[in-house]
Each structure stands twice: as C-alpha cells, then as structure tokens.
Write a protein that holds these residues in place. Structure first.
Motif, PDB file in Angstrom:
ATOM      1  N   UNK A 164       0.839  -1.200   0.000  1.00 25.23           N
ATOM      2  CA  UNK A 164       0.000   0.000   0.000  1.00 25.23           C
ATOM      3  C   UNK A 164       0.874   1.250   0.000  1.00 25.23           C
ATOM      4  N   UNK A 165       0.333   2.313  -0.593  1.00 21.54           N
ATOM      5  CA  UNK A 165       1.077   3.560  -0.751  1.00 21.54           C
ATOM      6  C   UNK A 165       0.319   4.741  -0.145  1.00 21.54           C
ATOM      7  N   UNK A 166       1.083   5.776   0.231  1.00 22.17           N
ATOM      8  CA  UNK A 166       0.510   7.047   0.675  1.00 22.17           C
ATOM      9  C   UNK A 166       1.184   8.180  -0.117  1.00 22.17           C
ATOM     10  N   UNK A 167       0.857   9.416   0.248  1.00 16.56           N
ATOM     11  CA  UNK A 167       1.445  10.554  -0.457  1.00 16.56           C
ATOM     12  C   UNK A 167       2.964  10.615  -0.294  1.00 16.56           C
ATOM     13  N   UNK A 168       3.520   9.821   0.611  1.00 16.65           N
ATOM     14  CA  UNK A 168       4.972   9.768   0.747  1.00 16.65           C
ATOM     15  C   UNK A 168       5.632   9.023  -0.408  1.00 16.65           C
ATOM     16  N   UNK A 169       4.824   8.420  -1.283  1.00 16.57           N
ATOM     17  CA  UNK A 169       5.368   7.782  -2.486  1.00 16.57           C
ATOM     18  C   UNK A 169       5.578   8.777  -3.620  1.00 16.57           C
ATOM     19  N   UNK A 170       5.282  10.046  -3.369  1.00 19.36           N
ATOM     20  CA  UNK A 170       5.323  11.049  -4.437  1.00 19.36           C
ATOM     21  C   UNK A 170       6.645  11.799  -4.530  1.00 19.36           C
ATOM     22  N   UNK A 172       4.321  11.989  -9.191  1.00 17.33           N
ATOM     23  CA  UNK A 172       2.986  11.942  -8.595  1.00 17.33           C
ATOM     24  C   UNK A 172       2.456  10.518  -8.687  1.00 17.33           C
ATOM     25  N   UNK A 173       1.990   9.986  -7.549  1.00 17.74           N
ATOM     26  CA  UNK A 173       1.701   8.551  -7.532  1.00 17.74           C
ATOM     27  C   UNK A 173       0.493   8.158  -6.689  1.00 17.74           C
ATOM     28  N   UNK A 174       0.372   8.673  -5.472  1.00 17.05           N
ATOM     29  CA  UNK A 174      -0.669   8.190  -4.552  1.00 17.05           C
ATOM     30  C   UNK A 174      -1.307   9.358  -3.808  1.00 17.05           C
ATOM     31  N   UNK A 175      -2.572   9.182  -3.420  1.00 15.02           N
ATOM     32  CA  UNK A 175      -3.277  10.242  -2.694  1.00 15.02           C
ATOM     33  C   UNK A 175      -3.690   9.821  -1.284  1.00 15.02           C
ATOM     34  N   UNK A 176      -3.351   8.614  -0.877  1.00 16.37           N
ATOM     35  CA  UNK A 176      -3.690   8.172   0.479  1.00 16.37           C
ATOM     36  C   UNK A 176      -2.914   8.958   1.524  1.00 16.37           C
ATOM     37  N   UNK A 177      -3.553   9.183   2.677  1.00 18.42           N
ATOM     38  CA  UNK A 177      -2.887   9.736   3.852  1.00 18.42           C
ATOM     39  C   UNK A 177      -2.722   8.594   4.859  1.00 18.42           C
ATOM     40  N   UNK A 178      -1.583   8.530   5.551  1.00 19.74           N
ATOM     41  CA  UNK A 178      -1.308   7.375   6.410  1.00 19.74           C
ATOM     42  C   UNK A 178      -2.433   7.002   7.370  1.00 19.74           C
ATOM     43  N   UNK A 179      -2.936   7.972   8.129  1.00 24.12           N
ATOM     44  CA  UNK A 179      -3.964   7.646   9.119  1.00 24.12           C
ATOM     45  C   UNK A 179      -5.264   7.192   8.453  1.00 24.12           C
ATOM     46  N   UNK A 180      -5.638   7.834   7.358  1.00 26.49           N
ATOM     47  CA  UNK A 180      -6.866   7.452   6.657  1.00 26.49           C
ATOM     48  C   UNK A 180      -6.733   6.068   6.030  1.00 26.49           C
ATOM     49  N   UNK A 181      -5.533   5.739   5.571  1.00 22.47           N
ATOM     50  CA  UNK A 181      -5.294   4.410   5.009  1.00 22.47           C
ATOM     51  C   UNK A 181      -5.467   3.340   6.077  1.00 22.47           C
ATOM     52  N   UNK A 182      -4.922   3.588   7.255  1.00 28.34           N
ATOM     53  CA  UNK A 182      -5.076   2.638   8.366  1.00 28.34           C
ATOM     54  C   UNK A 182      -6.538   2.530   8.780  1.00 28.34           C
ATOM     55  N   UNK A 183      -7.207   3.658   8.878  1.00 28.85           N
ATOM     56  CA  UNK A 183      -8.628   3.650   9.276  1.00 28.85           C
ATOM     57  C   UNK A 183      -9.458   2.835   8.292  1.00 28.85           C
ATOM     58  N   UNK A 184      -9.166   2.986   7.005  1.00 32.57           N
ATOM     59  CA  UNK A 184      -9.892   2.228   5.989  1.00 32.57           C
ATOM     60  C   UNK A 184      -9.587   0.741   6.094  1.00 32.57           C
ATOM     61  N   UNK A 185      -8.354   0.396   6.367  1.00 33.81           N
ATOM     62  CA  UNK A 185      -7.981  -1.010   6.531  1.00 33.81           C
ATOM     63  C   UNK A 185      -8.713  -1.634   7.715  1.00 33.81           C
ATOM     64  N   UNK A 186      -8.812  -0.892   8.805  1.00 29.82           N
ATOM     65  CA  UNK A 186      -9.555  -1.381   9.975  1.00 29.82           C
ATOM     66  C   UNK A 186     -11.028  -1.527   9.635  1.00 29.82           C
ATOM     67  N   UNK A 187     -11.578  -0.543   8.922  1.00 25.03           N
ATOM     68  CA  UNK A 187     -12.978  -0.586   8.504  1.00 25.03           C
ATOM     69  C   UNK A 187     -13.273  -1.819   7.655  1.00 25.03           C
ATOM     70  N   UNK A 188     -12.322  -2.229   6.838  1.00 25.29           N
ATOM     71  CA  UNK A 188     -12.496  -3.400   5.971  1.00 25.29           C
ATOM     72  C   UNK A 188     -12.264  -4.714   6.708  1.00 25.29           C
TER      73      UNK A 188
END
Length: 389
Positions: free
Chosen positions: A8-14, A18-34
């Motif tokens: 998985x990638x976040x904006x730190x891959x940019x 330009x590559x990803x628009x995920x933010x770390x905390x939101x990515x984790x929150x979505x993973x927990x939600x799933x």
C-alpha cells in the motif's frame, strides 16, 4: 482469519513522481474498517511514512490492539546501476526493529547512488546490496515479488507473449531469468519470500494471474494478495487520475491504476474470478506474514553521529576560564578536539589581546551552554559540532 495487506502507498510515495493520494492515518482507518488484520506501508523507495505510521500504531492500540502496521519499502532492484535498463519493483517489509534498520541502510545506499536516466531520478537497490545487508541483519526482512512491474511480473508476461509468437529462444531466455530470480530470492529469504498477486482485470494483470500459480507451485513459494493501494476506494479513482495529471499533460493511468485501491473482500474475489487462484489460501499466507511482524517503536532520543577526530593530548592546569580549562584536561577525545580546534582558530586570526579575551570569554559561555545541553540530552553535543565541522 483476516487478510493482511502487504502492499500500500501514501502521499509519501510522491517523492519523484505523482503517484498516490492516500494519507497514512486514513489508510489505516480504511484497513480497519475493511476488517484487515494489518497493513504494510510500502512507499516507492521511501521510508518517509514510517514514523507517522509507527506513532499511529500506538494511538490506535487501545481500540485495535491486534491490528499491525508494518513498515516496508517498494524498492527498485537491479543487478547494476546502468542507464536504460528496466527498474524492477520489489517489496521489502521489516519483521522487527532490526529489519527496519536494514531497510534504512538499503534505502540510504539507493539514494546516495541516485542518478538520472530517461528524464527521472533513479534510486536503485542492487541485488548485491540486499545480500550484504541481509548478511549483517539476517532473518529481518520479508520480501514479495511486488506488482507486475516486478521482475517476475515483467518476465512472465514477456514469456507468454514470446510463446504466442513462437520465439523459442526468447522463451528460454526469460524462463531462465525467472528461474534465477526465484531461486536467488528463495536462497536469500527462505520462507520469508512470497509471490504477490494483484486483484485486477487489466489485460496484463490477467495474463500474469492466469499463469503465476504454476510458477509459485514449481518453486514451492506461497502467494499473497497485494492490492497496491494508491487511493482508498473505487469511488476515488477519478480524483486520483486528476491528481496524477495535475502537473499538465495527460498520463494514461487507467490500465495500471484502475484497481489500485484498498479493495473489499468482495471486490477482490470478483476481480480474481476466472483464474485458478485460491483466495482463501492467499489470505492464510498473508496472515502468516502478519504473525511474523513484531510491534516495535522507532522513537528514541537524539543520536549524535560521531566521527574520528585528532587525539589532542590532555593538558592539565589552572586558568581563568574554568570550563575551557576542564575541556583541555578532559578524558573525552571529542571534548579535547573541540576546544583545541577553537583555540587553533583563535591563534590563526591573530587578534589584538583585548579581542582575544573577548573571544575566550564568549567561548567559555558557548562551552557552558554545550555542556549543559549535553547533560540534558544524555549525549555529547561537542561531538555534534565536530561531526558538522
């Protein structure tokens, strides 16, 4: 058993593109939600998200004590740093704190030797780098073959095309390259080496997905699912596309990125339909990676890098400036070097006596401050100035 997301990638891959628009905390929150058991941050040759992800692990611990955030890297692994070559993607995930140290060393080597090729900065991790670092830090890293931009993905797809064209020589060449790639990584990583499968429906991805199980079986390597998430949900696809094209011009991004989001279980199963891939088995294998990941913290006090300095002799005696006198007589080589270099600079300036006294008075104040801060840090701040010099 819950799936562990390995890619998985976040904006730190940019950093370079330009590559990803995920933010770390939101990515984790979505993973927990799933309902995932955890997620690995694998930026494009970047460890920049590691501390934010690591700190968020502590923040969510009370409500989600079993969820793990792994720290990794999607490196570009090649045999050489030659221009014009294919830069193969490769996933490395730290099993523990030592593993993250190994990632830092590998990433540092890649960036220190960066070069430009075909209009882009290239940050290559040599295969020999991985061998050397694993020798220093054995049993510390998990590896996967990454997306179809990895060496296995590229070679397997090219081999299939060569088969269709009846080019037996090219088929044999690519077959041998796949064998070398698989066997060398099995030797390096053992049971910590996995084949990644992305749940996508592009022509290239389907070509790979229909054949990859046979390769994994031939080498007895387990397979895992990696969604290669560059955005959170399917609905975000066009926002992501607009972002990738936001610097002017048009990048063709649909084929590669259409499925590059954190997919639900239902979406993954749907996108793996018509293949011979065993979803349940791959989930089980990903959970095996989850169990190998240790919880650790990257937080620590400041570390001052110490360089080798000239060993000035100890000079004992009394003087007007007590701190400077104590430094001249110090048993610490870094303290003696600092004060002797300062005095040498003073002599080189050949100041009038009055200005020389003002210099020494100011130096006494500076030394007092440095000693005080050193005591507060529990480290030698004189070494910091020596290293900077």
């Amino acid at each position: 058993m819950k799936r562990f997301e390995t890619h998985a990638h976040t904006h730190f891959s940019n950093l370079r593109l330009l590559d990803a628009i995920n933010r770390p905390k939101l990515l984790v929150d979505r993973a927990i939600e799933l309902g995932l058991s955890g997620i690995a941050f694998t930026e494009h040759e970047s460890l920049s998200s590691a501390l934010e992800a690591n700190l968020y692990q502590k923040e969510i611990q009370e409500n989600h004590p079993d969820f793990k955030i792994a720290l990794g890297n999607e490196a570009y692994v090649c045999a050489t740093r030659d221009s014009g070559q294919k830069y193969y993607h490769f996933i490395l995930i730290a099993k523990n704190e030592i593993g993250h140290r190994a990632l830092r060393e590998l990433s540092s080597r890649a960036w220190l030797n960066a070069y430009f090729d075909r209009g882009m900065q290239r940050v290559v991790t040599l295969k020999s780098d991985i061998e050397e670092v694993l020798e220093k830090f054995p049993d510390s890293l998990i590896a996967t073959t990454a997306c179809i931009g990895g060496e296995l993905g590229v070679c397997l797809r090219q081999m299939i095309v060569a088969e269709r064209m009846g080019d037996k020589d090219l088929v044999a060449e690519l077959h041998n390259q796949i064998v070398e790639f698989m066997t060398s990584n099995i030797k390096l990583f053992g049971d910590d080496f996995y084949v990644e499968v992305a749940p996508g429906r592009s022509e290239d991805q389907l070509m790979f997905n229909h054949r990859v199980a046979a390769v994994a079986k031939a080498f007895n390597v387990k397979m895992v699912i990696g969604t290669d998430a560059h955005y959170l949900k399917k609905e975000d696809r066009f926002v992501h596309k607009a972002y990738l094209n936001s610097k002017g011009g048009e990048r063709e991004v649909d084929a590669f990125y259409e499925y590059a989001y954190l997919q639900t279980e239902e979406e993954i199963i749907e996108h793996l339909a018509d293949t011979n891939l065993d979803y349940a088995e791959m989930v089980k294998n990903s959970y095996e990676i989850y169990e190998k990941i240790e919880n650790y913290s990257l937080e620590h006090r400041q570390v001052i890098p110490v360089v080798e300095v000239k060993d000035y002799p100890i000079i004992e005696g009394e003087g007007v400036y007590q701190t400077l006198t104590s430094l001249l007589a110090s048993s610490d080589i870094q303290e003696r070097y600092w004060i002797n270099e300062c005095i040498a600079s003073l002599h080189n300036m050949k100041l009038p006596a009055k200005e020389e006294d003002a210099y020494l008075e100011r130096l006494e104040t500076e030394a007092d401050v440095i000693k005080y801060i050193s005591e507060q840090l529990g480290d030698n701040l004189f070494a910091y100035f020596n290293t900077m010099k």
